[in-house]
Design an enzyme around this catalytic site. Structure first.
Site, PDB file in Angstrom:
ATOM      1  N   HIS A   1     -38.814  -7.515 -14.937  1.00 54.86           N
ATOM      2  CA  HIS A   1     -39.410  -7.858 -14.532  1.00 54.86           C
ATOM      3  C   HIS A   1     -40.539  -7.938 -13.075  1.00 54.86           C
ATOM      4  O   HIS A   1     -40.651  -6.773 -12.959  1.00 54.86           O
ATOM      5  CB  HIS A   1     -38.342  -9.235 -13.340  1.00 54.86           C
ATOM      6  CG  HIS A   1     -38.791  -9.990 -12.104  1.00 54.86           C
ATOM      7  ND1 HIS A   1     -39.830  -9.616 -11.420  1.00 54.86           N
ATOM      8  CD2 HIS A   1     -38.265 -12.008 -13.021  1.00 54.86           C
ATOM      9  CE1 HIS A   1     -39.733 -12.009 -11.223  1.00 54.86           C
ATOM     10  NE2 HIS A   1     -39.099 -12.190 -11.477  1.00 54.86           N
ATOM     11  N   ASP A   9     -32.338  -3.226 -10.443  1.00 58.54           N
ATOM     12  CA  ASP A   9     -32.340  -4.306  -9.570  1.00 58.54           C
ATOM     13  C   ASP A   9     -30.979  -5.277 -10.268  1.00 58.54           C
ATOM     14  O   ASP A   9     -31.445  -5.426 -11.762  1.00 58.54           O
ATOM     15  CB  ASP A   9     -33.954  -5.197 -10.446  1.00 58.54           C
ATOM     16  CG  ASP A   9     -34.128  -6.243 -10.553  1.00 58.54           C
ATOM     17  OD1 ASP A   9     -32.733  -6.601 -10.215  1.00 58.54           O
ATOM     18  OD2 ASP A   9     -34.863  -6.927 -10.921  1.00 58.54           O
ATOM     19  N   LYS A  48     -28.715 -17.350  -7.998  1.00 51.58           N
ATOM     20  CA  LYS A  48     -28.822 -16.410  -9.058  1.00 51.58           C
ATOM     21  C   LYS A  48     -27.418 -16.677  -9.743  1.00 51.58           C
ATOM     22  O   LYS A  48     -26.642 -15.558 -10.839  1.00 51.58           O
ATOM     23  CB  LYS A  48     -29.252 -14.981  -9.815  1.00 51.58           C
ATOM     24  CG  LYS A  48     -31.144 -14.614  -9.368  1.00 51.58           C
ATOM     25  CD  LYS A  48     -31.505 -16.036 -10.396  1.00 51.58           C
ATOM     26  CE  LYS A  48     -32.531 -14.903 -10.565  1.00 51.58           C
ATOM     27  NZ  LYS A  48     -33.974 -15.565 -11.275  1.00 51.58           N
TER      28      LYS A  48
END
Length: 398
Positions: free
Chosen positions: A116, A192, A218
């Site tokens: 990302h 991550d 999330k």
């Protein structure tokens, strides 16, 4: 469990809401909504600064969430949990503070092609600041990490930072052996876990990583609150990222003494109610059983991939052997943004674009994808509506 998510009980453009944008952000169960509402109505006060009852009561609840988060990640101690505002802030903190601690001119930082933007841009800035160099591990045509020559990439590397799950493709990366090899070379390792935390265990001791980051939104929690796990000795050695109130022991105009970890990295009034929401979300996931939720999502992903693959002129991007609940695809002759707009007219919420993963799109030679991503509250009816909406989109653009 759909009844626990009040937002799903609505219609969009006259159609039942089919929410398949979970990789961007999950919806919130009543347990989280009610916990935050109760805090504002009955418990709210600033914490760690007051001697009155409200402050002390909420301080205890806030600190209990830190302990709960440590247990959820299997951290060695609560002090290894730093509250941030997001995964992005956690990665920026590491790029700045860990970078200052370990990076010197000529050192290297290793990332992967699947990252990302939040796990790319902070490290580019760190390279500019400390004179380091960025090295990138490639992926194959299935969207899997190409680790054939992994050891060759480790020469001169001081920091290795990688996603456990790709947000763009859903690829699950087997990071534990890579982390072990990197650590054997004295490399600091970062995971991550933004896309992983709601779908598979993120046991920091099993992974063997030095740091791990994720965001509450999330995993059915609120926005504005994230988590940075870090080994205590490394956090203790790192300089602060931000300065101000609540991260100091004493201040004079001559000198400041910083508080111990983790307060050293939590300057200013924290997102108190959001932390309470995080705690409620972790309780909710734990109560439902993370493994059961993941199994349900995997069943949906496989069924959806099978149904979508049967459609003509549809290409799935990312066919890794191990995937989380994400399907990225393209439709011949239809831009993903146009497709996403038409799908919305059918009540189907997906994500269309580069998903903050432009290098991934470039690797596959495409401008963007349509991304459908699943969560605990999705069901097979959602798959049927997705497929019907895709078919209607294709017919519209014939």
């Amino acid at each position: 469990m759909r009844h626990e998510f009040p937002i799903l009980a609505q219609t969009i453009h006259g159609q039942p809401l089919t929410y398949l944008d979970n990789a961007a952000s999950t919806q919130k169960p009543l347990a989280v909504i009610d916990a935050m509402d109760h805090c504002y109505r009955h418990e709210y006060s600033n914490i760690h600064r007051g001697v009155h009852t409200l402050s002390q009561r909420l301080s205890a609840r806030y600190d209990a969430v830190r302990e709960k988060t440590a247990r959820f990640l299997n951290a060695a101690r609560p002090e290894e949990i730093v509250f941030t505002k997001s995964t992005t802030e956690g990665l920026n903190l590491l790029a700045s503070s860990l970078g200052e601690l370990v990076l010197r001119p000529g050192d290297k930082i290793l990332l992967t092609t699947l990252e990302h933007h939040a796990n790319i841009v902070p490290w580019q800035r760190a390279c500019q600041r400390f004179g380091a160099e960025l090295v990138v591990l490639p992926i194959n045509d299935a969207g899997e990490l190409d680790t054939t020559h992994f050891s060759d990439y480790l020469d001169g590397v001081k920091i290795f930072s990688a996603a456990l799950v790709s947000n763009a493709l859903g690829t699950i990366n087997d990071l534990a052996p890579l982390i072990a090899e990197a650590k054997a070379r004295g490399i600091h390792t970062i995971v991550d876990a933004a896309q992983a935390v709601a779908h598979l265990p993120c046991d920091v001791q099993a992974l063997g990583c030095d740091f791990l980051v994720f965001s509450a939104h999330k995993i059915y929690g609120p926005t504005g609150i994230g988590v940075l796990y870090g080994r205590h000795d490394l956090l203790d050695a790192m300089p602060p990222y931000q300065t101000g109130g609540d991260m100091i022991l004493s201040v004079s105009f001559e000198r400041t003494h910083y508080a111990a970890v983790p307060q050293k990295f939590e300057a200013g009034t924290p997102p108190i109610v959001e932390v309470i929401g995080l705690g409620a979300a972790l309780d909710w996931v734990t109560d439902k059983g993370l493994a059961d939720l993941a199994a349900h999502e995997e069943t949906l992903r496989q069924a959806a991939e099978q149904a979508l693959t049967a459609l003509p002129c549809l290409r799935i991007i990312g066919t890794a052997r191990h995937k989380a609940a994400v399907i990225s695809f393209t439709l011949d002759g239809i831009h993903p943004h146009d497709a996403g707009t038409v799908l919305d007219q059918h009540g189907v919420a997906v994500r269309a674009g580069q998903h903050c993963a432009e290098p991934v799109m470039r690797r596959f030679g495409i401008p963007a994808t349509i991304r459908a991503s699943f969560a605990a509250y999705n069901n097979h009816d959602d798959i049927g509506r997705l497929v019907a909406a895709v078919q209607a989109t294709q017919q519209l653009f014939q």
